[in-house]
Design an enzyme around this catalytic site. Structure first.
Site, PDB file in Angstrom:
ATOM      1  CE  LYS A 173      -2.231  -0.967   3.707  1.00  0.00           C
ATOM      2  NZ  LYS A 173      -2.158  -0.189   4.900  1.00  0.00           N
TER       3      LYS A 173
ATOM      4  NE  ARG B 200      -5.337  -1.105   9.586  1.00  0.00           N
ATOM      5  CZ  ARG B 200      -4.246  -0.575   9.054  1.00  0.00           C
ATOM      6  NH1 ARG B 200      -4.281   0.595   8.474  1.00  0.00           N
ATOM      7  NH2 ARG B 200      -3.123  -1.231   9.089  1.00  0.00           N
TER       8      ARG B 200
ATOM      9  NE  ARG C 119       6.615  -3.894   5.893  1.00  0.00           N
ATOM     10  CZ  ARG C 119       5.330  -3.517   5.849  1.00  0.00           C
ATOM     11  NH1 ARG C 119       4.847  -2.955   4.773  1.00  0.00           N
ATOM     12  NH2 ARG C 119       4.539  -3.746   6.870  1.00  0.00           N
TER      13      ARG C 119
ATOM     14  NE  ARG D  68       0.802  -4.792  11.121  1.00  0.00           N
ATOM     15  CZ  ARG D  68       1.868  -4.760  10.317  1.00  0.00           C
ATOM     16  NH1 ARG D  68       2.954  -5.462  10.627  1.00  0.00           N
ATOM     17  NH2 ARG D  68       1.853  -4.054   9.234  1.00  0.00           N
TER      18      ARG D  68
END
Ligand code: AMP
Length: 189
Positions: A13, A88, A127, A140
Site C-alpha cells: 500500500k 479500517r 521488510r 495484524r
C-alpha cells in the site's frame, strides 16, 4: 479526487500510495505513518499509541477519527486526498461517510490491493519493520480479516470498490492501479 487504499499488511500500500499521490497531485494521508510519528513523541497519546502498534492491535476508532477529521479540514485536502490504511473498521467507514457528508465532499473510489497470504508473509519477513515480527504480523492479519474485510463489502455494496491484483512487481501493480483510476489508456498508432 478522494481515493481510499485498502490492503492487508505487506500488500504494498505504502509504495503504491506514494506513486499515486505524485500522479494525482493530492496529499497522502497514511494513518499508520501519522501514528508511527505520534509514537515517537514522549506524550501520553504517544505512549498509548505505541502499545497498540507494537502488539499489532488497531488504535481505537475515536483516536483515528479525530486525526482524520483534523487533517480533512486543512486547506490542501480540500481538492482531494489519498487515504491509506483508513477506514479500517465499519465504525470508521460510517463515521468517515458522515464527515464527508458534513463537508459535502464525495468519495470517488476505493481500491483493494489483494495479495494471497503466503506472499504477504514472505514480503513482511523481508521488510523488517518493528511491527513485522511473526506474532505481531499474525495479529495484524487477524484484525484485517475480522475488522477490515467487512469494510470492503461496505464499499462494494455502494459501488465504490475496485479490486487490484497486488501480485507482481511494483510497476505491474501500479499499472493496474493507474488503469482503475484513469481508465484504460489508448495505445499509440
Ligand atoms: P499501517 O502502516 O497502515 O500498516 O498501520 C500500522 C499500524 O497503525 C496498524 O497495525 C495499527 O496499529 C495502526 N493503524 C493504522 N491505521 C489505523 C486505522 N485506520 N485504525 C486503527 N489503527 C490503525
Amino acid at each position: 479526487m478522494r481515493i481510499v487504499l485498502i490492503g492487508p499488511p505487506g500488500a504494498g500500500k505504502g509504495t503504491q500510495a506514494h506513486r499515486l499521490k505524485e500522479h494525482l497531485k493530492i496529499p497522502h494521508l497514511s494513518t499508520g505513518d501519522v501514528l508511527r510519528a505520534t509514537c515517537k513523541e514522549e506524550t501520553p497519546l504517544g505512549r498509548q499509541a505505541s502499545g497498540y502498534l507494537d502488539s499489532g492491535q488497531l488504535v481505537p476508532d475515536d483516536v483515528v477519527l479525530a486525526m482524520v477529521g483534523e487533517r480533512l479540514d486543512q486547506s490542501d485536502c480540500l481538492a482531494g486526498c489519498l487515504f491509506d490504511g483508513f477506514p479500517r473498521t465499519i465504525a470508521q467507514a460510517e463515521a468517515f461517510d458522515r464527515m464527508l457528508a458534513e463537508r459535502t465532499i464525495p468519495l470517488d473510489l476505493v481500491l483493494e490491493i489483494s495479495v494471497p497470504e503466503e506472499f504477504l508473509l514472505d514480503r513482511l519477513a523481508q521488510r523488517g519493520r518493528a511491527d513485522d515480527d511473526r506474532d505481531t504480523v499474525r495479529e495484524r492479519l487477524r484484525h484485517y480479516h475480522a475488522l477490515t474485510e467487512p469494510v470492503l463489502d461496505y464499499y462494494r455494496e455502494r459501488g465504490l470498490l475496485r479490486l487490484i491484483d497486488g501480485v507482481g512487481t511494483p510497476d505491474e501493480v501500479y499499472a493496474r492501479i493507474k488503469e482503475a483510476v484513469d481508465g484504460p489508456q489508448q495505445t499509440p498508432h
